[in-house]
Design a protein around this motif. Structure first.
Motif, PDB file in Angstrom:
ATOM      1  N   GLN A   1     -36.943  -4.196 -35.786  1.00 22.14           N
ATOM      2  CA  GLN A   1     -37.197  -5.462 -35.220  1.00 22.14           C
ATOM      3  C   GLN A   1     -36.464  -6.692 -35.919  1.00 22.14           C
ATOM      4  O   GLN A   1     -36.538  -6.676 -37.119  1.00 22.14           O
ATOM      5  N   HIS A   2     -35.699  -7.311 -35.156  1.00 21.02           N
ATOM      6  CA  HIS A   2     -34.934  -8.550 -35.694  1.00 21.02           C
ATOM      7  C   HIS A   2     -35.681  -9.680 -35.588  1.00 21.02           C
ATOM      8  O   HIS A   2     -36.391  -9.880 -34.350  1.00 21.02           O
ATOM      9  N   PRO A   3     -35.789 -10.334 -36.517  1.00 21.22           N
ATOM     10  CA  PRO A   3     -36.256 -11.698 -36.410  1.00 21.22           C
ATOM     11  C   PRO A   3     -35.806 -12.575 -35.605  1.00 21.22           C
ATOM     12  O   PRO A   3     -34.524 -12.700 -35.293  1.00 21.22           O
ATOM     13  N   GLN A   4     -36.674 -13.311 -34.687  1.00 21.62           N
ATOM     14  CA  GLN A   4     -36.220 -14.100 -33.757  1.00 21.62           C
ATOM     15  C   GLN A   4     -36.337 -15.671 -34.365  1.00 21.62           C
ATOM     16  O   GLN A   4     -36.044 -16.542 -33.437  1.00 21.62           O
ATOM     17  N   ALA A   5     -36.291 -16.045 -35.406  1.00 16.92           N
ATOM     18  CA  ALA A   5     -36.524 -17.361 -36.110  1.00 16.92           C
ATOM     19  C   ALA A   5     -35.255 -18.072 -35.789  1.00 16.92           C
ATOM     20  O   ALA A   5     -34.994 -19.187 -35.673  1.00 16.92           O
ATOM     21  N   ASP A   6     -33.878 -17.341 -35.786  1.00 17.51           N
ATOM     22  CA  ASP A   6     -32.913 -18.002 -35.963  1.00 17.51           C
ATOM     23  C   ASP A   6     -32.332 -18.284 -34.536  1.00 17.51           C
ATOM     24  O   ASP A   6     -31.197 -19.029 -34.365  1.00 17.51           O
ATOM     25  N   GLN A   7     -32.932 -17.893 -33.424  1.00 17.57           N
ATOM     26  CA  GLN A   7     -32.809 -18.313 -32.201  1.00 17.57           C
ATOM     27  C   GLN A   7     -33.262 -19.752 -31.657  1.00 17.57           C
ATOM     28  O   GLN A   7     -34.281 -20.023 -32.175  1.00 17.57           O
TER      29      GLN A   7
ATOM     30  N   ASN B   1     -28.344 -16.865 -26.207  1.00 14.25           N
ATOM     31  CA  ASN B   1     -28.912 -16.200 -27.322  1.00 14.25           C
ATOM     32  C   ASN B   1     -28.457 -14.727 -27.228  1.00 14.25           C
ATOM     33  O   ASN B   1     -29.171 -13.791 -27.340  1.00 14.25           O
ATOM     34  N   GLY B   2     -27.145 -14.598 -26.813  1.00 11.48           N
ATOM     35  CA  GLY B   2     -26.646 -13.134 -26.532  1.00 11.48           C
ATOM     36  C   GLY B   2     -27.057 -12.298 -25.474  1.00 11.48           C
ATOM     37  O   GLY B   2     -26.753 -11.291 -25.362  1.00 11.48           O
ATOM     38  N   LYS B   3     -27.809 -13.130 -24.664  1.00 16.32           N
ATOM     39  CA  LYS B   3     -28.259 -12.078 -23.343  1.00 16.32           C
ATOM     40  C   LYS B   3     -27.659 -12.824 -22.120  1.00 16.32           C
ATOM     41  O   LYS B   3     -27.779 -14.062 -22.150  1.00 16.32           O
ATOM     42  N   LYS B   4     -27.448 -12.213 -21.152  1.00 13.66           N
ATOM     43  CA  LYS B   4     -26.716 -12.592 -19.938  1.00 13.66           C
ATOM     44  C   LYS B   4     -27.874 -13.087 -19.055  1.00 13.66           C
ATOM     45  O   LYS B   4     -28.750 -12.278 -18.821  1.00 13.66           O
TER      46      LYS B   4
END
Length: 144
Positions: A68-74, A133-136
């Motif tokens: 799981q990638h942390p989502q804090a940087d988004q 955030n990298g998502k279309k």
């Protein structure tokens, strides 16, 4: 005189008589004695006592869903400071007409960045595709 009804009745009686003879003349099925009940060494194993915390730790250790990638940087999802007003075409190039807060409407094309970091990846007559955030994400230009 033989009528179809008499022929049908006679055929049915012959069939019924033949079936009865076959059933009555058949030898009786041999009787089989029931096997005596015996004890065996086989038994069900005792149920395992499960601890929820131990099971959760085993699942986490197996990592079935990958890392799981942390989502804090988004960036947080907040309403953007821009609005889509419409679309326009200049030959083969499609442009999005956007109003940024405090500015006059401007036209943006594929590859341009919007305030907040979203990048335009496609412009159609009725929708705008942006990368957030990298998502279309597909945004409808006009309300239905």
């Amino acid at each position: 005189m033989i009528t179809p009804l008499r022929l049908t009745i006679a055929t049915g009686l012959v069939w019924l008589l033949g079936s009865a003879i076959i059933i009555l003349a058949a030898p009786a099925a041999p009787r089989v004695a029931a096997a005596a009940a015996t004890t065996s060494d086989w038994a069900l194993p005792a149920p395992e006592t499960l601890d929820v915390d131990t099971l959760a730790a085993r699942i986490d250790a197996a990592n079935p869903w990958g890392t799981q990638h942390p989502q804090a940087d988004q960036a947080p999802l907040t309403p953007p400071e821009w609005r889509i007003l419409g679309s326009a075409a200049n030959g083969e190039e499609h442009l999005a007409v956007v109003r940024i807060e405090g500015q006059a409407p401007t036209t943006l094309k594929v590859g341009d960045a919007l305030p907040g970091g979203a990048k335009i990846c496609a412009v159609d007559a009725d929708r705008l595709c942006v990368v957030v955030n990298g998502k279309k994400r597909i945004l409808g230009i006009y309300r239905e």
